[in-house]
Design a protein around this motif. Structure first.
Motif, PDB file in Angstrom:
ATOM      1  N   ARG A 150       0.836  -1.214   0.000  1.00 16.78           N
ATOM      2  CA  ARG A 150       0.000   0.000   0.000  1.00 16.78           C
ATOM      3  C   ARG A 150       0.867   1.259   0.000  1.00 16.78           C
ATOM      4  O   ARG A 150       0.541   2.242  -0.656  1.00 16.78           O
ATOM      5  CB  ARG A 150      -0.942  -0.003   1.198  1.00 16.78           C
ATOM      6  CG  ARG A 150      -2.105  -0.933   1.011  1.00 16.78           C
ATOM      7  CD  ARG A 150      -3.187  -0.677   2.051  1.00 16.78           C
ATOM      8  NE  ARG A 150      -4.266  -1.605   1.852  1.00 16.78           N
ATOM      9  CZ  ARG A 150      -4.575  -2.597   2.681  1.00 16.78           C
ATOM     10  NH1 ARG A 150      -3.898  -2.759   3.795  1.00 16.78           N
ATOM     11  NH2 ARG A 150      -5.576  -3.407   2.419  1.00 16.78           N
ATOM     12  N   PHE A 151       1.967   1.215   0.752  1.00 18.35           N
ATOM     13  CA  PHE A 151       2.905   2.346   0.750  1.00 18.35           C
ATOM     14  C   PHE A 151       3.475   2.560  -0.648  1.00 18.35           C
ATOM     15  O   PHE A 151       3.575   3.698  -1.116  1.00 18.35           O
ATOM     16  CB  PHE A 151       4.037   2.096   1.758  1.00 18.35           C
ATOM     17  CG  PHE A 151       5.085   3.164   1.745  1.00 18.35           C
ATOM     18  CD1 PHE A 151       4.838   4.405   2.304  1.00 18.35           C
ATOM     19  CD2 PHE A 151       6.315   2.941   1.151  1.00 18.35           C
ATOM     20  CE1 PHE A 151       5.797   5.410   2.281  1.00 18.35           C
ATOM     21  CE2 PHE A 151       7.287   3.929   1.125  1.00 18.35           C
ATOM     22  CZ  PHE A 151       7.020   5.163   1.686  1.00 18.35           C
ATOM     23  N   GLU A 152       3.832   1.460  -1.319  1.00 21.73           N
ATOM     24  CA  GLU A 152       4.359   1.581  -2.680  1.00 21.73           C
ATOM     25  C   GLU A 152       3.306   2.142  -3.630  1.00 21.73           C
ATOM     26  O   GLU A 152       3.609   2.982  -4.478  1.00 21.73           O
ATOM     27  CB  GLU A 152       4.875   0.230  -3.188  1.00 21.73           C
ATOM     28  CG  GLU A 152       5.575   0.351  -4.522  1.00 21.73           C
ATOM     29  CD  GLU A 152       6.208  -0.947  -5.004  1.00 21.73           C
ATOM     30  OE1 GLU A 152       6.726  -0.927  -6.137  1.00 21.73           O
ATOM     31  OE2 GLU A 152       6.189  -1.949  -4.276  1.00 21.73           O
ATOM     32  N   LEU A 153       2.060   1.696  -3.480  1.00 21.87           N
ATOM     33  CA  LEU A 153       0.980   2.236  -4.326  1.00 21.87           C
ATOM     34  C   LEU A 153       0.787   3.734  -4.078  1.00 21.87           C
ATOM     35  O   LEU A 153       0.571   4.496  -5.019  1.00 21.87           O
ATOM     36  CB  LEU A 153      -0.333   1.499  -4.062  1.00 21.87           C
ATOM     37  CG  LEU A 153      -0.542   0.183  -4.802  1.00 21.87           C
ATOM     38  CD1 LEU A 153      -1.851  -0.464  -4.365  1.00 21.87           C
ATOM     39  CD2 LEU A 153      -0.509   0.373  -6.296  1.00 21.87           C
ATOM     40  N   THR A 154       0.864   4.140  -2.821  1.00 26.26           N
ATOM     41  CA  THR A 154       0.736   5.567  -2.497  1.00 26.26           C
ATOM     42  C   THR A 154       1.856   6.369  -3.146  1.00 26.26           C
ATOM     43  O   THR A 154       1.619   7.430  -3.726  1.00 26.26           O
ATOM     44  CB  THR A 154       0.754   5.762  -0.969  1.00 26.26           C
ATOM     45  OG1 THR A 154      -0.311   5.010  -0.403  1.00 26.26           O
ATOM     46  CG2 THR A 154       0.604   7.224  -0.605  1.00 26.26           C
ATOM     47  N   THR A 155       3.062   5.837  -3.054  1.00 25.28           N
ATOM     48  CA  THR A 155       4.215   6.517  -3.650  1.00 25.28           C
ATOM     49  C   THR A 155       4.093   6.561  -5.171  1.00 25.28           C
ATOM     50  O   THR A 155       4.379   7.599  -5.783  1.00 25.28           O
ATOM     51  CB  THR A 155       5.519   5.803  -3.244  1.00 25.28           C
ATOM     52  OG1 THR A 155       5.582   5.755  -1.830  1.00 25.28           O
ATOM     53  CG2 THR A 155       6.725   6.524  -3.784  1.00 25.28           C
TER      54      THR A 155
END
Length: 146
Positions: free
Chosen positions: A64-69
């Motif tokens: 999810r952090f990667e998707l946000t980034t």
């Protein structure tokens, strides 16, 4: 003997238009790079999204952090593309103004100068957005290495 000054005047207008045309070539090259980066980001979002669906509960937070980034990077590239396209459109308008002003015998030098400055500001904004996206991509890559 009369046509000679007209031809020299037209050639002068064409000479004035050559520099902005080279600028358009450069902006087109930048747009090509930006669009390729956008495509890679979209492809990566698809991969991470599929991993998120198939992942265990422990991996979901990092995905999810990667998707946000990736979403932030996509917004920055979108801004860069929009600003570079704005620059290209304004430069085209400057070129058109140069030719039209020749035929209607009107001085548009101030308007053309202002439009050119605005085009340069749009290009600067686009390049700054691109630079920010690159910094974000590098920062995330470094985090992945640790």
């Amino acid at each position: 003997m009369q046509p000679e000054p007209v031809i020299s005047n037209i050639s002068h207008v064409i000479q004035l238009s050559v520099a902005p045309v080279f600028l358009l070539t450069g902006v087109g090259s930048i747009l090509s790079v930006l669009i390729n980066r956008l495509g890679r980001i979209v492809d990566r979002i698809r991969v991470v999204d599929q991993k998120l669906i198939a992942s265990a509960r422990d991996d979901k937070a990092s995905l999810r952090f990667e998707l946000t980034t990736l979403g932030r990077r996509m917004r920055l590239i979108n801004w860069a593309i929009s600003l570079c396209i704005t620059c290209a459109l304004l430069v085209c308008l400057v070129i058109a103004m140069l030719f039209v002003s020749f035929f209607i015998n009107m001085n548009v030098s101030y308007a053309a100068a202002i439009l050119f400055v605005v085009a340069m500001l749009a290009l600067i904004g686009g390049l700054l957005s691109f630079l920010r996206e690159i910094y974000l991509a590098i920062a995330i890559a470094r985090m992945g290495m640790h």
